[in-house]
Design a protein around this motif. Structure first.
Motif, PDB file in Angstrom:
ATOM      1  N   ASP A 113       0.839  -1.199   0.000  1.00  0.00           N
ATOM      2  CA  ASP A 113       0.000   0.000   0.000  1.00  0.00           C
ATOM      3  C   ASP A 113       0.870   1.243   0.000  1.00  0.00           C
ATOM      4  O   ASP A 113       1.861   1.316   0.726  1.00  0.00           O
ATOM      5  CB  ASP A 113      -0.910   0.022   1.236  1.00  0.00           C
ATOM      6  CG  ASP A 113      -2.020  -1.021   1.151  1.00  0.00           C
ATOM      7  OD1 ASP A 113      -2.524  -1.264   0.047  1.00  0.00           O
ATOM      8  OD2 ASP A 113      -2.386  -1.586   2.198  1.00  0.00           O
ATOM      9  N   VAL A 114       0.479   2.227  -0.812  1.00  0.00           N
ATOM     10  CA  VAL A 114       1.200   3.494  -0.904  1.00  0.00           C
ATOM     11  C   VAL A 114       0.209   4.617  -0.629  1.00  0.00           C
ATOM     12  O   VAL A 114      -0.776   4.772  -1.356  1.00  0.00           O
ATOM     13  CB  VAL A 114       1.844   3.673  -2.300  1.00  0.00           C
ATOM     14  CG1 VAL A 114       2.546   5.019  -2.399  1.00  0.00           C
ATOM     15  CG2 VAL A 114       2.807   2.524  -2.588  1.00  0.00           C
ATOM     16  N   GLN A 173       6.300   6.777  -9.574  1.00  0.00           N
ATOM     17  CA  GLN A 173       7.485   7.287  -8.863  1.00  0.00           C
ATOM     18  C   GLN A 173       7.299   7.183  -7.357  1.00  0.00           C
ATOM     19  O   GLN A 173       8.196   6.716  -6.647  1.00  0.00           O
ATOM     20  CB  GLN A 173       7.736   8.738  -9.236  1.00  0.00           C
ATOM     21  CG  GLN A 173       8.369   8.923 -10.595  1.00  0.00           C
ATOM     22  CD  GLN A 173       8.677  10.382 -10.849  1.00  0.00           C
ATOM     23  OE1 GLN A 173       7.853  11.073 -11.420  1.00  0.00           O
ATOM     24  NE2 GLN A 173       9.829  10.833 -10.424  1.00  0.00           N
ATOM     25  N   LEU A 174       6.147   7.620  -6.845  1.00  0.00           N
ATOM     26  CA  LEU A 174       5.887   7.592  -5.407  1.00  0.00           C
ATOM     27  C   LEU A 174       6.001   6.176  -4.846  1.00  0.00           C
ATOM     28  O   LEU A 174       6.548   5.957  -3.768  1.00  0.00           O
ATOM     29  CB  LEU A 174       4.495   8.172  -5.111  1.00  0.00           C
ATOM     30  CG  LEU A 174       4.079   8.231  -3.651  1.00  0.00           C
ATOM     31  CD1 LEU A 174       4.972   9.200  -2.865  1.00  0.00           C
ATOM     32  CD2 LEU A 174       2.619   8.653  -3.534  1.00  0.00           C
ATOM     33  N   ALA A 175       5.509   5.218  -5.614  1.00  0.00           N
ATOM     34  CA  ALA A 175       5.527   3.822  -5.173  1.00  0.00           C
ATOM     35  C   ALA A 175       6.895   3.165  -5.337  1.00  0.00           C
ATOM     36  O   ALA A 175       7.099   2.034  -4.895  1.00  0.00           O
ATOM     37  CB  ALA A 175       4.481   3.029  -5.951  1.00  0.00           C
ATOM     38  N   GLY A 176       7.831   3.870  -5.983  1.00  0.00           N
ATOM     39  CA  GLY A 176       9.166   3.318  -6.179  1.00  0.00           C
ATOM     40  C   GLY A 176       9.228   2.290  -7.297  1.00  0.00           C
ATOM     41  O   GLY A 176      10.177   1.513  -7.380  1.00  0.00           O
ATOM     42  N   LEU A 177       8.218   2.285  -8.170  1.00  0.00           N
ATOM     43  CA  LEU A 177       8.220   1.341  -9.286  1.00  0.00           C
ATOM     44  C   LEU A 177       9.105   1.831 -10.429  1.00  0.00           C
ATOM     45  O   LEU A 177       9.555   1.030 -11.255  1.00  0.00           O
ATOM     46  CB  LEU A 177       6.788   1.094  -9.775  1.00  0.00           C
ATOM     47  CG  LEU A 177       5.843   0.473  -8.735  1.00  0.00           C
ATOM     48  CD1 LEU A 177       4.426   0.381  -9.284  1.00  0.00           C
ATOM     49  CD2 LEU A 177       6.338  -0.895  -8.303  1.00  0.00           C
ATOM     50  N   ASP A 181      -7.103   1.465  -6.175  1.00  0.00           N
ATOM     51  CA  ASP A 181      -6.567   1.095  -7.488  1.00  0.00           C
ATOM     52  C   ASP A 181      -5.236   0.375  -7.304  1.00  0.00           C
ATOM     53  O   ASP A 181      -4.428   0.746  -6.443  1.00  0.00           O
ATOM     54  CB  ASP A 181      -6.363   2.328  -8.372  1.00  0.00           C
ATOM     55  CG  ASP A 181      -7.672   2.882  -8.927  1.00  0.00           C
ATOM     56  OD1 ASP A 181      -8.671   2.135  -8.984  1.00  0.00           O
ATOM     57  OD2 ASP A 181      -7.689   4.062  -9.309  1.00  0.00           O
ATOM     58  N   VAL A 182      -5.009  -0.646  -8.112  1.00  0.00           N
ATOM     59  CA  VAL A 182      -3.776  -1.436  -8.040  1.00  0.00           C
ATOM     60  C   VAL A 182      -3.002  -1.267  -9.344  1.00  0.00           C
ATOM     61  O   VAL A 182      -3.537  -1.482 -10.424  1.00  0.00           O
ATOM     62  CB  VAL A 182      -4.080  -2.930  -7.794  1.00  0.00           C
ATOM     63  CG1 VAL A 182      -2.790  -3.752  -7.837  1.00  0.00           C
ATOM     64  CG2 VAL A 182      -4.796  -3.114  -6.465  1.00  0.00           C
ATOM     65  N   VAL A 183      -1.735  -0.870  -9.197  1.00  0.00           N
ATOM     66  CA  VAL A 183      -0.846  -0.649 -10.344  1.00  0.00           C
ATOM     67  C   VAL A 183       0.244  -1.710 -10.306  1.00  0.00           C
ATOM     68  O   VAL A 183       0.845  -1.955  -9.257  1.00  0.00           O
ATOM     69  CB  VAL A 183      -0.222   0.768 -10.262  1.00  0.00           C
ATOM     70  CG1 VAL A 183       0.791   0.975 -11.369  1.00  0.00           C
ATOM     71  CG2 VAL A 183      -1.304   1.833 -10.305  1.00  0.00           C
ATOM     72  N   GLU A 184       0.495  -2.347 -11.468  1.00  0.00           N
ATOM     73  CA  GLU A 184       1.540  -3.367 -11.551  1.00  0.00           C
ATOM     74  C   GLU A 184       2.529  -3.033 -12.650  1.00  0.00           C
ATOM     75  O   GLU A 184       2.144  -2.524 -13.707  1.00  0.00           O
ATOM     76  CB  GLU A 184       0.936  -4.745 -11.829  1.00  0.00           C
ATOM     77  CG  GLU A 184       0.093  -5.263 -10.679  1.00  0.00           C
ATOM     78  CD  GLU A 184      -0.347  -6.703 -10.889  1.00  0.00           C
ATOM     79  OE1 GLU A 184       0.531  -7.546 -11.206  1.00  0.00           O
ATOM     80  OE2 GLU A 184      -1.528  -6.981 -10.731  1.00  0.00           O
ATOM     81  N   LEU A 185       3.788  -3.319 -12.378  1.00  0.00           N
ATOM     82  CA  LEU A 185       4.866  -3.128 -13.336  1.00  0.00           C
ATOM     83  C   LEU A 185       5.985  -4.104 -13.020  1.00  0.00           C
ATOM     84  O   LEU A 185       6.484  -4.121 -11.884  1.00  0.00           O
ATOM     85  CB  LEU A 185       5.399  -1.688 -13.277  1.00  0.00           C
ATOM     86  CG  LEU A 185       6.667  -1.402 -14.092  1.00  0.00           C
ATOM     87  CD1 LEU A 185       6.407  -1.590 -15.582  1.00  0.00           C
ATOM     88  CD2 LEU A 185       7.192  -0.013 -13.815  1.00  0.00           C
ATOM     89  N   ALA A 231       3.744  -4.728  -7.503  1.00  0.00           N
ATOM     90  CA  ALA A 231       2.419  -4.109  -7.480  1.00  0.00           C
ATOM     91  C   ALA A 231       2.293  -3.188  -6.284  1.00  0.00           C
ATOM     92  O   ALA A 231       2.857  -3.425  -5.216  1.00  0.00           O
ATOM     93  CB  ALA A 231       1.347  -5.187  -7.413  1.00  0.00           C
ATOM     94  N   ALA A 232       1.522  -2.104  -6.481  1.00  0.00           N
ATOM     95  CA  ALA A 232       1.264  -1.144  -5.413  1.00  0.00           C
ATOM     96  C   ALA A 232      -0.203  -0.731  -5.480  1.00  0.00           C
ATOM     97  O   ALA A 232      -0.768  -0.579  -6.554  1.00  0.00           O
ATOM     98  CB  ALA A 232       2.155   0.078  -5.567  1.00  0.00           C
ATOM     99  N   ARG A 233      -0.808  -0.588  -4.292  1.00  0.00           N
ATOM    100  CA  ARG A 233      -2.201  -0.167  -4.201  1.00  0.00           C
ATOM    101  C   ARG A 233      -2.275   1.232  -3.623  1.00  0.00           C
ATOM    102  O   ARG A 233      -1.587   1.545  -2.649  1.00  0.00           O
ATOM    103  CB  ARG A 233      -2.985  -1.135  -3.327  1.00  0.00           C
ATOM    104  CG  ARG A 233      -4.454  -0.760  -3.149  1.00  0.00           C
ATOM    105  CD  ARG A 233      -5.253  -1.805  -2.412  1.00  0.00           C
ATOM    106  NE  ARG A 233      -4.541  -2.264  -1.237  1.00  0.00           N
ATOM    107  CZ  ARG A 233      -4.591  -3.513  -0.765  1.00  0.00           C
ATOM    108  NH1 ARG A 233      -5.313  -4.429  -1.375  1.00  0.00           N
ATOM    109  NH2 ARG A 233      -3.939  -3.848   0.319  1.00  0.00           N
TER     110      ARG A 233
END
Length: 75
Positions: free
Chosen positions: A9-10, A24-28, A62-66, A70-72
């Motif tokens: 979680d971010v 960027q915030l999530a460090g992805l 929302d969940v973002v994956e790269l 993954a970060a929510r």
């Protein structure tokens, strides 16, 4: 069954954040330029679907994956 990426979680400051900023915030990604590239190349999914809009608005849950990470979005 495919294994899912580990999820973290971010927290964001407001009600929404744009996809490029969140990466960027999530460090992805390390930079805005890198965010622009991976999004344009179709490497980013939002809630399981590829999204190529850097300005896509993300909201809590929302969940973002790269690249297997993954970060929510959380508040």
């Amino acid at each position: 069954m495919a294994s899912r990426a580990p999820l973290h979680d971010v927290s964001i400051a407001g009600d929404m954040i744009r996809l490029g900023q969140f990466l960027q915030l999530a460090g992805l990604v390390d930079t805005g330029g890198e965010a622009k590239e991976v999004i344009a190349d179709g490497l980013v999914t939002v809630n399981g679907e590829v999204d190529v809009r850097r300005g896509r608005q993300l909201h809590e849950g929302d969940v973002v994956e790269l690249g297997g990470r993954a970060a929510r979005v959380s508040d």
